[in-house]
Enzyme design. Sequence first.
Site, PDB file in Angstrom:
ATOM      1  N   CYS A   3      -4.475   5.233  -5.329  1.00  0.00           N
ATOM      2  CA  CYS A   3      -3.897   3.933  -5.009  1.00  0.00           C
ATOM      3  C   CYS A   3      -2.450   3.963  -5.494  1.00  0.00           C
ATOM      4  O   CYS A   3      -2.183   3.986  -6.697  1.00  0.00           O
ATOM      5  CB  CYS A   3      -4.672   2.798  -5.692  1.00  0.00           C
ATOM      6  N   CYS A  37       0.864  -1.187   0.000  1.00  0.00           N
ATOM      7  CA  CYS A  37       0.000   0.000   0.000  1.00  0.00           C
ATOM      8  C   CYS A  37       0.898   1.233   0.000  1.00  0.00           C
ATOM      9  O   CYS A  37       1.414   1.641   1.042  1.00  0.00           O
ATOM     10  CB  CYS A  37      -0.924   0.026   1.213  1.00  0.00           C
TER      11      CYS A  37
HETATM   12  N1  LIG Z   1      -6.461  -2.863  -1.892  1.00  0.00           N
HETATM   13  C1  LIG Z   1      -5.121  -3.184  -2.232  1.00  0.00           C
HETATM   14  C2  LIG Z   1      -4.072  -2.625  -1.343  1.00  0.00           C
HETATM   15  C3  LIG Z   1      -4.099  -1.150  -1.219  1.00  0.00           C
HETATM   16  C4  LIG Z   1      -3.289  -0.344  -2.172  1.00  0.00           C
HETATM   17  C5  LIG Z   1      -3.107   1.050  -1.673  1.00  0.00           C
HETATM   18  N2  LIG Z   1      -4.221   1.870  -1.477  1.00  0.00           N
HETATM   19  C6  LIG Z   1      -1.945   1.756  -2.288  1.00  0.00           C
HETATM   20  O1  LIG Z   1      -1.855   2.978  -2.106  1.00  0.00           O
HETATM   21  O2  LIG Z   1      -1.086   1.098  -2.867  1.00  0.00           O
HETATM   22  C7  LIG Z   1      -4.896  -4.692  -2.298  1.00  0.00           C
HETATM   23  O3  LIG Z   1      -5.635  -5.470  -1.640  1.00  0.00           O
HETATM   24  O4  LIG Z   1      -3.994  -5.092  -3.006  1.00  0.00           O
END
Ligand SMILES: N[C@@H](CCC[C@H](N)C(=O)O)C(=O)O
Length: 297
Positions: free
Chosen positions: A229, A81
Amino acid sequence: MTPHAVASTVPFARMNGLGNEILVADLRGRDDRILPAAAIALAGRAETRFDQIMAIHDPVTPDTDALVRIVNADGTEAGACGNGMRCVVQALAAELGRRSFTFETRAGILFAEEHEDGTISVDMGRPKFGWQDIPLSEPFHDTRAIELQIGPIDAPVLHSPSVASMGNPHAIFWVTRDVGSYELERFGPILENHPLFPERANISIAEVTADDAMTIRTWERGVGLTRACGSAACAAAVSGARTRRTGRRVTVTVPGGDLLIDWRDDDRVVMTGPAEWEWSGRLDPATGAFERDAVAA
Ligand SMILES: N[C@@H](CCC[C@H](N)C(=O)O)C(=O)O
């Protein structure tokens, strides 16, 4: 709160990385974890709604500063993340008066650094492109564009995504119209849970706007639509370079703002962007019960 409940709580900060809603919880000195039920309860309340909880634990591997467990809003654990890591860096830098950190996550060891201007760079590690590493449920020898489409069979709305792992699985659908014009809230859940992705996937649509710029929107695995993300921005940037759509250093614009992604010659991907503290409190890692710290008048 009863004395027992207070004793079982840990400090946390509500923060965000370009609008990616993050709770940074401090579980150092304890053996427990954030339980899925606690995460789901916190995600369900407007005040503590979040995309990820970044749980800081005591280090396990020598020469690391902390083990960070990443919990999605649905209670599942993620390997990476990017936006959350920047929040962790900002919180620890303020507490410890240091700028450089080494963290262990499920996806491996990450390096991160806060700069003079307050922005934070996170070395997100090396991308993986092998179909088994992403993972996909069937062999694809060229993961720059795999066979997958959504919409009418003869006129798909989205098709042929690039796929990559940045410690978590990503599919990037290239589009030539404004990314805001696609019904990602409709297609996202279908694609996230497509049988081709045995561990589900984060789904992004990306429009390249220059050799060094692209705009993306992401449907996050275990969360839903997000304002940012970081790992998706990294996956989109390396996929853009791999498919010769962009160079290796790009500004990725997400609904919450801009991230600078540099796919270095040593194959490591470095993401730079801001983090923002909102408020602090204490939460119970087993139940998700929480209280806000009193604000000084
Ligand atoms: N939901 C994703 C992980 C989260 C990613 C995040 N918000 C970022 O900034 O990279 C998963 O389950 O892979």
